[in-house]
Design a protein around this motif. Structure first.
Motif, PDB file in Angstrom:
ATOM      1  N   ALA A 159      39.467  55.442  39.261  1.00 51.85           N
ATOM      2  CA  ALA A 159      40.648  55.040  38.487  1.00 51.85           C
ATOM      3  C   ALA A 159      40.907  53.544  38.650  1.00 51.85           C
ATOM      4  O   ALA A 159      41.272  52.859  37.693  1.00 51.85           O
ATOM      5  CB  ALA A 159      41.870  55.833  38.942  1.00 51.85           C
ATOM      6  N   VAL A 160      40.688  53.032  39.850  1.00 53.33           N
ATOM      7  CA  VAL A 160      40.860  51.596  40.095  1.00 53.33           C
ATOM      8  C   VAL A 160      39.803  50.814  39.320  1.00 53.33           C
ATOM      9  O   VAL A 160      40.093  49.774  38.719  1.00 53.33           O
ATOM     10  CB  VAL A 160      40.779  51.277  41.606  1.00 53.33           C
ATOM     11  N   LYS A 161      38.577  51.327  39.311  1.00 57.52           N
ATOM     12  CA  LYS A 161      37.509  50.678  38.538  1.00 57.52           C
ATOM     13  C   LYS A 161      37.889  50.594  37.066  1.00 57.52           C
ATOM     14  O   LYS A 161      37.702  49.563  36.416  1.00 57.52           O
ATOM     15  CB  LYS A 161      36.188  51.454  38.678  1.00 57.52           C
ATOM     16  N   ALA A 162      38.447  51.668  36.536  1.00 58.24           N
ATOM     17  CA  ALA A 162      38.853  51.695  35.127  1.00 58.24           C
ATOM     18  C   ALA A 162      39.928  50.657  34.864  1.00 58.24           C
ATOM     19  O   ALA A 162      39.920  49.971  33.839  1.00 58.24           O
ATOM     20  CB  ALA A 162      39.353  53.093  34.752  1.00 58.24           C
ATOM     21  N   ALA A 163      40.868  50.520  35.808  1.00 62.74           N
ATOM     22  CA  ALA A 163      41.931  49.530  35.655  1.00 62.74           C
ATOM     23  C   ALA A 163      41.356  48.115  35.703  1.00 62.74           C
ATOM     24  O   ALA A 163      41.771  47.237  34.936  1.00 62.74           O
ATOM     25  CB  ALA A 163      42.975  49.709  36.752  1.00 62.74           C
ATOM     26  N   GLN A 164      40.384  47.890  36.582  1.00 60.80           N
ATOM     27  CA  GLN A 164      39.759  46.567  36.676  1.00 60.80           C
ATOM     28  C   GLN A 164      39.012  46.215  35.393  1.00 60.80           C
ATOM     29  O   GLN A 164      39.054  45.068  34.936  1.00 60.80           O
ATOM     30  CB  GLN A 164      38.809  46.532  37.880  1.00 60.80           C
ATOM     31  N   VAL A 165      38.357  47.192  34.807  1.00 58.27           N
ATOM     32  CA  VAL A 165      37.669  46.976  33.526  1.00 58.27           C
ATOM     33  C   VAL A 165      38.677  46.560  32.456  1.00 58.27           C
ATOM     34  O   VAL A 165      38.438  45.629  31.676  1.00 58.27           O
ATOM     35  CB  VAL A 165      36.904  48.242  33.092  1.00 58.27           C
ATOM     36  N   GLN A 166      39.807  47.255  32.407  1.00 56.64           N
ATOM     37  CA  GLN A 166      40.826  46.942  31.407  1.00 56.64           C
ATOM     38  C   GLN A 166      41.421  45.545  31.654  1.00 56.64           C
ATOM     39  O   GLN A 166      41.616  44.768  30.719  1.00 56.64           O
ATOM     40  CB  GLN A 166      41.938  47.996  31.424  1.00 56.64           C
ATOM     41  N   LEU A 167      41.704  45.205  32.904  1.00 56.95           N
ATOM     42  CA  LEU A 167      42.249  43.890  33.227  1.00 56.95           C
ATOM     43  C   LEU A 167      41.269  42.784  32.845  1.00 56.95           C
ATOM     44  O   LEU A 167      41.665  41.721  32.364  1.00 56.95           O
ATOM     45  CB  LEU A 167      42.585  43.803  34.723  1.00 56.95           C
ATOM     46  N   ASN A 168      39.987  43.044  33.033  1.00 52.16           N
ATOM     47  CA  ASN A 168      38.979  42.034  32.700  1.00 52.16           C
ATOM     48  C   ASN A 168      38.913  41.759  31.206  1.00 52.16           C
ATOM     49  O   ASN A 168      38.469  40.678  30.789  1.00 52.16           O
ATOM     50  CB  ASN A 168      37.607  42.454  33.224  1.00 52.16           C
ATOM     51  N   LYS A 169      39.361  42.699  30.388  1.00 49.68           N
ATOM     52  CA  LYS A 169      39.406  42.467  28.942  1.00 49.68           C
ATOM     53  C   LYS A 169      40.431  41.375  28.602  1.00 49.68           C
ATOM     54  O   LYS A 169      40.389  40.795  27.518  1.00 49.68           O
ATOM     55  CB  LYS A 169      39.761  43.765  28.200  1.00 49.68           C
ATOM     56  N   TYR A 170      41.342  41.111  29.547  1.00 51.43           N
ATOM     57  CA  TYR A 170      42.352  40.067  29.351  1.00 51.43           C
ATOM     58  C   TYR A 170      41.967  38.788  30.091  1.00 51.43           C
ATOM     59  O   TYR A 170      42.780  37.888  30.254  1.00 51.43           O
ATOM     60  CB  TYR A 170      43.718  40.574  29.820  1.00 51.43           C
ATOM     61  N   GLY A 171      40.706  38.728  30.550  1.00 48.48           N
ATOM     62  CA  GLY A 171      40.183  37.499  31.123  1.00 48.48           C
ATOM     63  C   GLY A 171      40.387  37.296  32.613  1.00 48.48           C
ATOM     64  O   GLY A 171      40.281  36.171  33.098  1.00 48.48           O
ATOM     65  N   TYR A 172      40.631  38.372  33.368  1.00 51.25           N
ATOM     66  CA  TYR A 172      40.907  38.177  34.792  1.00 51.25           C
ATOM     67  C   TYR A 172      39.656  37.989  35.652  1.00 51.25           C
ATOM     68  O   TYR A 172      39.728  37.462  36.748  1.00 51.25           O
ATOM     69  CB  TYR A 172      41.762  39.327  35.330  1.00 51.25           C
ATOM     70  N   GLY A 173      38.504  38.431  35.197  1.00 51.40           N
ATOM     71  CA  GLY A 173      37.265  38.200  35.936  1.00 51.40           C
ATOM     72  C   GLY A 173      37.196  38.891  37.286  1.00 51.40           C
ATOM     73  O   GLY A 173      36.639  38.354  38.247  1.00 51.40           O
ATOM     74  N   LEU A 174      37.758  40.079  37.387  1.00 49.65           N
ATOM     75  CA  LEU A 174      37.738  40.819  38.649  1.00 49.65           C
ATOM     76  C   LEU A 174      36.377  41.472  38.899  1.00 49.65           C
ATOM     77  O   LEU A 174      35.678  41.825  37.954  1.00 49.65           O
ATOM     78  CB  LEU A 174      38.807  41.919  38.634  1.00 49.65           C
ATOM     79  N   ALA A 175      36.047  41.654  40.169  1.00 52.67           N
ATOM     80  CA  ALA A 175      34.870  42.449  40.513  1.00 52.67           C
ATOM     81  C   ALA A 175      35.242  43.910  40.290  1.00 52.67           C
ATOM     82  O   ALA A 175      36.277  44.379  40.779  1.00 52.67           O
ATOM     83  CB  ALA A 175      34.488  42.221  41.971  1.00 52.67           C
TER      84      ALA A 175
ATOM     85  N   PRO B   1      43.803  42.390  46.973  1.00 56.30           N
ATOM     86  CA  PRO B   1      44.755  41.337  46.586  1.00 56.30           C
ATOM     87  C   PRO B   1      44.500  40.771  45.185  1.00 56.30           C
ATOM     88  O   PRO B   1      45.449  40.467  44.455  1.00 56.30           O
ATOM     89  CB  PRO B   1      44.538  40.271  47.662  1.00 56.30           C
ATOM     90  N   GLY B   2      43.227  40.627  44.815  1.00 58.96           N
ATOM     91  CA  GLY B   2      42.909  40.079  43.496  1.00 58.96           C
ATOM     92  C   GLY B   2      43.377  40.990  42.369  1.00 58.96           C
ATOM     93  O   GLY B   2      43.956  40.518  41.373  1.00 58.96           O
ATOM     94  N   THR B   3      43.142  42.273  42.516  1.00 57.69           N
ATOM     95  CA  THR B   3      43.568  43.233  41.500  1.00 57.69           C
ATOM     96  C   THR B   3      45.093  43.316  41.450  1.00 57.69           C
ATOM     97  O   THR B   3      45.694  43.393  40.379  1.00 57.69           O
ATOM     98  CB  THR B   3      42.972  44.626  41.787  1.00 57.69           C
ATOM     99  N   HIS B   4      45.720  43.260  42.629  1.00 58.68           N
ATOM    100  CA  HIS B   4      47.186  43.296  42.699  1.00 58.68           C
ATOM    101  C   HIS B   4      47.778  42.082  41.973  1.00 58.68           C
ATOM    102  O   HIS B   4      48.719  42.226  41.170  1.00 58.68           O
ATOM    103  CB  HIS B   4      47.632  43.315  44.157  1.00 58.68           C
TER     104      HIS B   4
END
Length: 204
Positions: free
Chosen positions: A9-25, A32-35
């Motif tokens: 579920a966290v991976k899915a959230a990171q994928v969605q956040l990256n669509k907005y340009g966050y560049g998360l692993a 902390p980065g995802t937070h």
């Protein structure tokens, strides 16, 4: 989901956040980065800023809905835009080696419109050329509605490859009052060949 959680579920959230340009692993670790990215996204969308990805935040992530200035016309933070540019292979520099929007010697992407960031990325992809940004939303540029400060414009180096793409592909409009040659893309974006750089206006 919130800080400290792990899993798909966290991976899915990171994928969605990256669509907005966050560049998360995308590692499934709500660190902390995802937070920080979740809080920034919530602030941009006018949601409660708690860093917790609950139903409302998830809905906004998936649909692009919510309050604030998000979506394709939304404003980016410097780190968001920088992540988008890095991912696209676009470099940048500033004479002052800084990113403070209030310092004219810096190159800042704070409050850059998402459409502007996407416009320069599209130019990079269409041309296949190196693109190096030299000016963003920092103070010191000319004013006006469609200005650097308001997030509509970006400056980049006049490398021969990208300059050749612009002059050979886009429509020549003539010269501006200051002598800068103007070229218009099919999207309506206008590129002005100023003294030491290209000045691109993404007003769509």
């Amino acid at each position: 989901m919130s800080s400290g959680q792990r899993g798909s579920a966290v991976k899915a959230a990171q994928v969605q956040l990256n669509k907005y340009g966050y560049g998360l692993a995308v590692d499934g670790d709500f660190g902390p980065g995802t937070h920080a990215a979740a809080r920034d996204f919530q602030d941009d969308k006018g949601l409660a800023v708690d860093g917790i990805i609950g139903p409302d935040t998830w809905r906004a992530l998936v649909s692009g809905s919510g309050g604030g200035s998000g979506g394709t016309g939304g404003k980016l933070t410097h780190s968001q835009a920088a992540a988008m540019f890095t991912s696209a292979g676009i470099s940048w520099s500033s004479s002052g080696d800084c990113s403070n929007r209030d310092n004219r010697t810096c190159t800042s992407f704070d409050q850059l419109r998402r459409a502007t960031a996407e416009g320069i990325i599209a130019l990079k992809r269409a041309s296949g050329c190196a693109v190096h940004i030299t000016g963003g939303t920092e103070t010191g540029h000319a004013g006006g509605t469609y200005s650097h400060w308001n997030g509509y414009k970006i400056d980049f180096a006049p490398y021969s490859c990208v300059s050749g793409h612009i002059t050979g592909t886009f429509t020549y409009l003539g010269r501006r009052s200051d002598g800068a040659a103007l070229y218009e893309a099919g999207t309506g974006d206008v590129y002005a060949r100023e003294g030491s750089h290209w000045d691109a206006a993404y007003t769509g």
